[in-house]
Structure formats: structure tokens, C-alpha cells
Design an enzyme around this catalytic site. Structure first.
Site, short mmCIF file in Angstrom:
data_model
loop_
_atom_site.label_atom_id
_atom_site.label_comp_id
_atom_site.label_asym_id
_atom_site.label_seq_id
_atom_site.Cartn_x
_atom_site.Cartn_y
_atom_site.Cartn_z
N SER A 193 26.75 53.36 27.32
CA SER A 193 26.10 52.23 26.66
C SER A 193 25.11 52.73 25.59
O SER A 193 25.52 53.44 24.68
CB SER A 193 25.42 51.35 27.71
OG SER A 193 25.10 50.09 27.18
N ASP A 218 34.77 44.63 25.72
CA ASP A 218 33.54 45.11 26.35
C ASP A 218 32.68 43.93 26.81
O ASP A 218 32.23 43.12 26.01
CB ASP A 218 32.78 45.96 25.32
CG ASP A 218 31.57 46.65 25.90
OD1 ASP A 218 30.68 45.95 26.44
OD2 ASP A 218 31.48 47.89 25.79
N HIS A 254 32.24 47.27 31.28
CA HIS A 254 31.30 48.00 30.41
C HIS A 254 30.81 49.21 31.18
O HIS A 254 30.28 49.08 32.29
CB HIS A 254 30.13 47.09 30.05
CG HIS A 254 29.07 47.74 29.19
ND1 HIS A 254 29.27 47.99 27.85
CD2 HIS A 254 27.83 48.19 29.47
CE1 HIS A 254 28.17 48.55 27.35
NE2 HIS A 254 27.28 48.70 28.32
#
Length: 403
Positions: free
Chosen positions: A184, A280, A347
Site C-alpha cells: 500500500s 483494488d 488490497h
């Protein structure tokens, strides 16, 4: 953030990725040993401090056997702060202060796990989990003043440099293989620092980078606004991240545009693997359909679970995926790069055993993420560049994947 099967998630006291984190319960029997937090030595003197001025930290698990000289450095994720108020709020959590950081578990944590069957390429490497407490993807170099008069330290770049320097003294300098990873906001940090990381080693050392869920897009939200651009623009200027941005990009474009991966990857020379979902879940919720776009109830349901989306909404999500695929075309010309772009609503996929390498992991070309990364990293197979078809074509996209 959602959770998968038992042992796949015993790690994550830690996964403060961009969508937040939940704390799993312990499993059966004696719990695995935690990995202690190490605070950076001499942090204040080095100007390498968290938002609140406390020293940053990392968790180091030593390697063994034929992995004793191999190193995996993982940069934690956790969103960004783009205003003084946001950054001030982060000071009261582990995302802004080491006062809130605790020991963590690597067991069952995908690429950080020590089970040879589940993580055959990296199980016995030296593994480091670098905590994220600056709010700008380890890239800022400035300071501000909060409303209460306290100083906000935007020193992410100094944190990255000082932690890597300290790890070099602890054995990283003698590595025969080194892999920089992140998830991330940490995935973006991996992209930003990849070439710098590589230059710290002699040419004969194998140095590569793996960016997980870090390919953030510069796209308009459903209301037609560039709301995510505004977030990045705030981060770039508040925290002064220019030092980590490519000079060739800055010569022609605004600094904010150069903070997006689509521009960053054009100039990176170090071998890199891009792992991302074309759908995502964090980006759908925060980039494509943010709260500021005033989504109606049907969109709220859709961004909560892609299975709730109607055909019109799926077309919008398909457009988001197409933008990602288009931005990644440059990777096709990079011979020693790899990518795995699945169509699962998820994600961050390296830190969860269920996603990384399990019976219900996402598969492309009949390969799990772990197998694809291993093929690329060890050069067992050429051209490890897989892009999934549009949702819902992939039957291996389990509803149990973390979202």
C-alpha cells in the site's frame, strides 16, 4: 480490512495498510513468538523521527542456513496525511508515534512467514518489517506546527535512510541477495526508493523490489473530481517530498504528478515486480468512490463488496482497471520486471498467507502469487507478466480474501 483463514492472518497486529487494520485472535496451542520492536539508535541526532518526535522502529528476524546472507526489507503501509490536522491526529497512533508500537508476529504472514512449504524462497531470510510513522511513504523532509503549537516532524526520508544505514551495519551490507518490498503506502515507498536501495550494494549483489498494492492511479472519482490528486498534492507540498522524485519527471511535470507510480516506473532501472489488483478494494473505496464524491446507497453497497455492484457500476470499475493496465504498458518493455495484476476485490496480498500461497490464493496462469514472484525472483521462468481478465472471470478470486 477483511480477514481470511486462521493461520494466514496471525501476523497482523501490524497490517496498518492504507485501509486500516483489525487485530486477530490467537489460534490454538502455544502462540508463535513475537518479533521485538527495535528503536532506531540516535534518531533525534539524525533527524529521523516519527511525526511526534519519537524514534522510528523496525522488527528484525534473523535468517538461517542458506538464507543467512539474504535480506528482505518490508516497508509498512498506512495511508498518508495531507494536512496539518490529519498529521496531528496520526500522532496518537502507531502511524505517527513509536509510543504505540508493539512487538508483532511474522508467523503465517505470507512473504514474512517462516514455513518452508508456504514461503519456499524467503522463509529463512533475514526479514525486516519497517514501521511507518511519517505519513508520506518514507519520503518527506520538512516540519510543521500543529494547532496546539507542537511540532510535526515530516522526516520520512531521513527515517528510510537511517534505518537502512543501521541495517547495513547489522549485516545487510554483506547480503548476497536483497529484496525491498512494501504494501500500500509502503508499496509506493518501495517504488520511490527502489533505485536508491539498489545503489547501496555492489553490482554482484542481486537487488530487486516488489511493490504490493502500491500502484495508485491518478483518475477522476465518480463525481468527476480529481479528489485523490488533491490528497497527493497535499502530501507532496506539506511534507516536501521532492528529493525522492525523478529529476527527469520534475523537469517536465508538476511534483504531484511525479508522485504517482505511472510516472515513477518510467525511470526505475532496478528489477521490480508490480503486484496489484485491477479492482483494488482500497482504491475503489478511496480513489474512485471516496466519501467526497457523495455516493448514493447503491455505490456504498458496491464499494463495500464488489458482488453488490450492478452492471453499470461494474463498467465504471472496468474503466478503472483499464486505466491501470494502460499505465502498466511500460512494464512490458522492461525485460527483468514482472507483474501479477489479478481481478480480485482485495488490497495487499503479500502479507496474508491466504493470498500469498494457499489452496484458495488468487492464480494467474495456474500460479499463486508466491509462485509467480519466485519464478521472477529466481529467474526460473522468463516473462513473468500476468494481467487477469475483467471481473468476474477468475474463479480463484475467493470471497475470503482480505479487502
Amino acid at each position: 480490512m477483511g480477514w481470511g483463514l486462521g493461520a494466514a492472518v496471525v501476523l497482523v497486529l501490524l497490517l496498518l495498510s492504507a485501509s486500516g487494520s483489525q487485530r486477530p485472535c490467537s489460534l490454538f496451542g502455544k502462540p508463535p513468538e513475537t518479533v521485538a520492536l527495535t528503536l532506531l539508535a540516535g534518531a533525534t541526532e539524525k533527524g529521523a523521527v516519527c511525526l511526534d518526535g519519537t524514534p522510528p522502529g523496525y522488527h528484525l528476524q534473523r535468517g538461517s542456513g542458506d538464507g543467512a546472507n539474504n535480506w528482505l526489507i518490508h516497508l509498512e503501509g498506512g495511508g498518508w496525511c495531507s494536512t496539518l490536522k490529519d498529521c496531528s491526529n496520526r500522532k496518537m497512533s502507531a502511524l505517527g508515534s513509536s509510543n504505540f508500537m508493539k512487538p508483532i508476529l511474522f508467523a503465517g504472514a505470507g512473504i514474512l512467514g517462516s514455513d518452508q512449504q508456504l514461503n519456499p524462497d524467503f522463509y529463512n531470510w533475514n526479514k525486516v518489517y519497517v514501521r511507518y510513522c511519517d505519513g508520506a511513504s518514507f519520503s518527506g523532509d520538512a516540519e510543521g506546527r500543529a494547532q496546539d503549537g507542537s511540532i510535526l516532524h515530516f522526516r520520512g526520508l531521513h527515517i528510510y535512510e537511517a534505518v537502512i544505514d543501521e541495517l547495513m551495519r547489522k549485516g545487510l551490507a554483506n547480503a548476497t541477495q536483497a529484496l525491498l518490498t512494501g504494501c500500500s503506502a509502503g508499496g509506493l515507498a518501495t517504488i520511490l526508493h527502489c533505485d536508491d536501495f539498489s545503489t547501496r550494494f555492489p553490482r554482484e549483489v542481486s537487488v530487486k523490489c516488489l511493490a504490493d498494492a502500491g500502484f495508485f492511479l491518478d483518475v477522476k472519482d465518480i463525481s468527476g473530481e480529481r479528489s485523490f490528486w488533491s490528497v497527493y498534492d497535499g502530501v507532496v507540498h506539506l511534507q516536501n517530498v521532492r528529493e525522492v522524485l525523478p529529476r527527469d519527471c520534475l523537469a517536465n511535470k508538476e511534483p504531484t504528478e511525479c508522485f504517482f507510480p505511472a510516472e515513477l516506473i518510467k525511470s526505475i532501472r532496478t528489477p521490480m515486480f508490480i503486484l496489484n489488483s485491477g479492482y483494488d478494494s482500497w482504491q475503489i473505496r478511496n480513489v474512485l468512490v471516496p466519501v467526497s464524491s457523495s455516493p448514493d446507497k447503491s455505490w456504498l453497497s458496491c464499494k463495500d463488496n464488489i458482488r453488490n455492484c450492478n452492471s453499470t457500476q461494474i463498467e465504471v470499475l472496468d474503466g478503472f482497471r483499464s486505466s491501470m493496465v494502460n499505465d502498466l504498458k511500460v512494464v512490458e518493455d522492461k525485460e527483468d520486471w514482472g507483474m501479477f495484476i489479478d481481478s480480485c476485490f482485495t488490497h495487499c496480498q503479500t502479507l496474508y498467507g491466504i493470498s500469498w500461497n494457499s489452496p484458495i490464493s488468487p492464480r494467474l496462469g495456474n500460479k499463486t502469487i508466491a509462485e509467480a514472484v519466485e519464478d521472477w525472483h529466481s529467474r526460473r521462468r522468463q516473462g513473468v507478466k500476468q494481467i487477469d481478465c475483467e471481473y468476474p472471470c477468475n474463479p480463484t478470486c475467493s470471497s475470503l480474501l482480505p479487502t
